[in-house]
Design a protein around this motif. Structure first.
Motif, PDB file in Angstrom:
ATOM      1  N   GLY A   1       0.796  -1.214   0.000  1.00 29.78           N
ATOM      2  CA  GLY A   1       0.000   0.000   0.000  1.00 29.78           C
ATOM      3  C   GLY A   1       0.832   1.269   0.000  1.00 29.78           C
ATOM      4  N   CYS A   2       0.227   2.348   0.481  1.00 26.74           N
ATOM      5  CA  CYS A   2       0.906   3.646   0.501  1.00 26.74           C
ATOM      6  C   CYS A   2       0.470   4.379   1.767  1.00 26.74           C
ATOM      7  CB  CYS A   2       0.535   4.429  -0.760  1.00 26.74           C
ATOM      8  SG  CYS A   2      -1.163   5.025  -0.764  1.00 26.74           S
TER       9      CYS A   2
ATOM     10  N   CYS B   1      -3.426   4.413   2.226  1.00 21.98           N
ATOM     11  CA  CYS B   1      -4.240   3.231   2.558  1.00 21.98           C
ATOM     12  C   CYS B   1      -3.641   2.344   3.657  1.00 21.98           C
ATOM     13  CB  CYS B   1      -4.551   2.419   1.311  1.00 21.98           C
ATOM     14  SG  CYS B   1      -3.126   1.942   0.327  1.00 21.98           S
TER      15      CYS B   1
ATOM     16  N   CYS C   1      -6.021   1.490  -1.521  1.00 24.53           N
ATOM     17  CA  CYS C   1      -6.711   2.604  -2.159  1.00 24.53           C
ATOM     18  C   CYS C   1      -6.776   2.324  -3.666  1.00 24.53           C
ATOM     19  CB  CYS C   1      -6.008   3.931  -1.870  1.00 24.53           C
ATOM     20  SG  CYS C   1      -4.379   4.075  -2.634  1.00 24.53           S
TER      21      CYS C   1
ATOM     22  N   CYS D   1      -3.293   2.261  -5.494  1.00 24.38           N
ATOM     23  CA  CYS D   1      -2.467   1.089  -5.183  1.00 24.38           C
ATOM     24  C   CYS D   1      -3.061  -0.176  -5.785  1.00 24.38           C
ATOM     25  CB  CYS D   1      -2.318   0.930  -3.669  1.00 24.38           C
ATOM     26  SG  CYS D   1      -1.278   2.188  -2.925  1.00 24.38           S
TER      27      CYS D   1
HETATM   28 ZN   LIG Z   1      -2.578   3.322  -1.461  1.00 29.64          ZN
END
Ligand SMILES: [Zn+2]
Ligand SMILES: [Zn+2]
Length: 319
Positions: free
Chosen positions: A66-67, A70, A127, A130
């Motif tokens: 993820g990032c 998220c 998200c 991603c």
């Molecule tokens: Zn993300």
């Protein structure tokens, strides 16, 4: 920018079994693009490298971490899942719970593994950005026919890692080795004070690669051997033999000779066993006549060549 490097690295913590304090690491990095096609290229580079080394049953283990948008959502979902059984986790994982709960997923403790079996997977909380990125990587692997499987336990302990995380494994079931680990690190540059620069890459330990190749009986290639072996028959020819040796070497032809005063037969045997293609044979008689016996060891043909012609004749045979 695409880079690779290899060199010795040093590990601060106490080395585990099969790991060394000084170890050799190989890295491939692609810096500057956030395209999922670059993730694909990096994974394919790893696969290509290990398959050319002759490793069997190569398999990609894949996940997304993820990032910053998220990952907190997932972190909370995972903590909610673990909280009721927090007391049953190992000491390390109880410590990790607040700081780094994702790492609990890759704990090797049997009890921890059992507890996290039914844990939510991060790809359920990704998200849109991603999720799209992950889909692009997996469909790329699908269309190139690469075997992979998604493993929610493949996580990273540091915040600058983003999106794709992968490992390549090799070997039969039960004897599998992870031969490299990699992924995307879009937030690394900023984490160390630079501008935003996305990047993706992988690192592999050479010690582990060699160990895996040995286990699988892979070929390490032919030992390098001198092209020419200078055979000195007797003491009177020694100075001329050394002269021939250096004439060859100075022309860039790899050459070797015997320094142990062994007989001619033993020297020829050394030349053949060592993989030499040509033998230059000389004794007192040849020296007196200013010639050298040049023998093509592959064709088993020999001819007398004048001392001045030796290098060019040998070069001709090797060509
Ligand atoms: Zn993300
Ligand atoms: Zn644990």
């Amino acid at each position: 920018m695409k880079l690779w490097e290899v060199g010795p690295m040093f590990r601060y913590e106490r080395p585990q079994k099969g790991r060394y304090r000084q170890f050799w690491q190989l890295d491939f990095e692609s810096i500057g693009s956030d395209s999922p096609m670059v993730d694909l290229e990096v994974i394919m580079t790893a696969i290509e490298l290990f398959s050319r080394l002759g490793m069997s049953n190569l398999e990609v283990i894949l996940n997304s971490v993820g990032c910053p948008k998220c990952r907190p959502v997932y972190r909370n979902a995972l903590m909610d899942f673990l909280r009721p059984r927090l007391g049953e986790l190992c000491d390390t994982c109880q410590n990790r719970f607040d700081r780094n709960p994702l790492r609990i997923l890759d704990c090797k403790d049997e009890k921890c593994k059992e507890i996290t079996e039914g844990a939510p997977a991060i790809f359920e909380s990704l998200c849109e950005e991603c999720s799209e990125h992950f889909k692009a990587v997996t469909s790329g692997l699908d269309s190139l026919g690469v075997v992979y499987h998604i493993d929610k336990r493949l996580v990273r302990g540091l915040d600058y890692y983003t999106k794709t995380a992968f490992e390549v494994q090799s070997g039969d079931l039960g004897a599998q080795n992870a031969v490299c680990g990699g992924g995307r690190y879009d937030n690394l540059s900023e984490a160390i004070g630079g501008p935003h620069v996305p990047g993706v890459g992988f690192a592999a330990g050479l010690d582990r690669i060699v160990l895996t190749m040995e286990q699988q009986g892979c070929s390490f290639g032919k030992e390098p051997s001198p092209s020419v072996y200078v055979v000195c028959i007797d003491e009177q020819a020694l100075a001329s033999a050394v002269d021939v040796l250096y004439r060859l070497r100075r022309e860039g032809i790899s050459a070797d000779m015997d320094y142990m005063g062994r007989g001619m037969k033993a020297q020829i045997k050394s030349a053949v066993n060592g993989g030499s293609l040509v033998a230059c044979i000389l004794g007192g008689d040849e020296v007196a006549r200013g010639v050298v016996m040049v023998k093509d060891l592959e064709k088993s043909q020999q001819e007398e060549v004048s001392l001045d012609q030796v290098v060019s004749r040998v070069a001709q045979i090797l060509r």
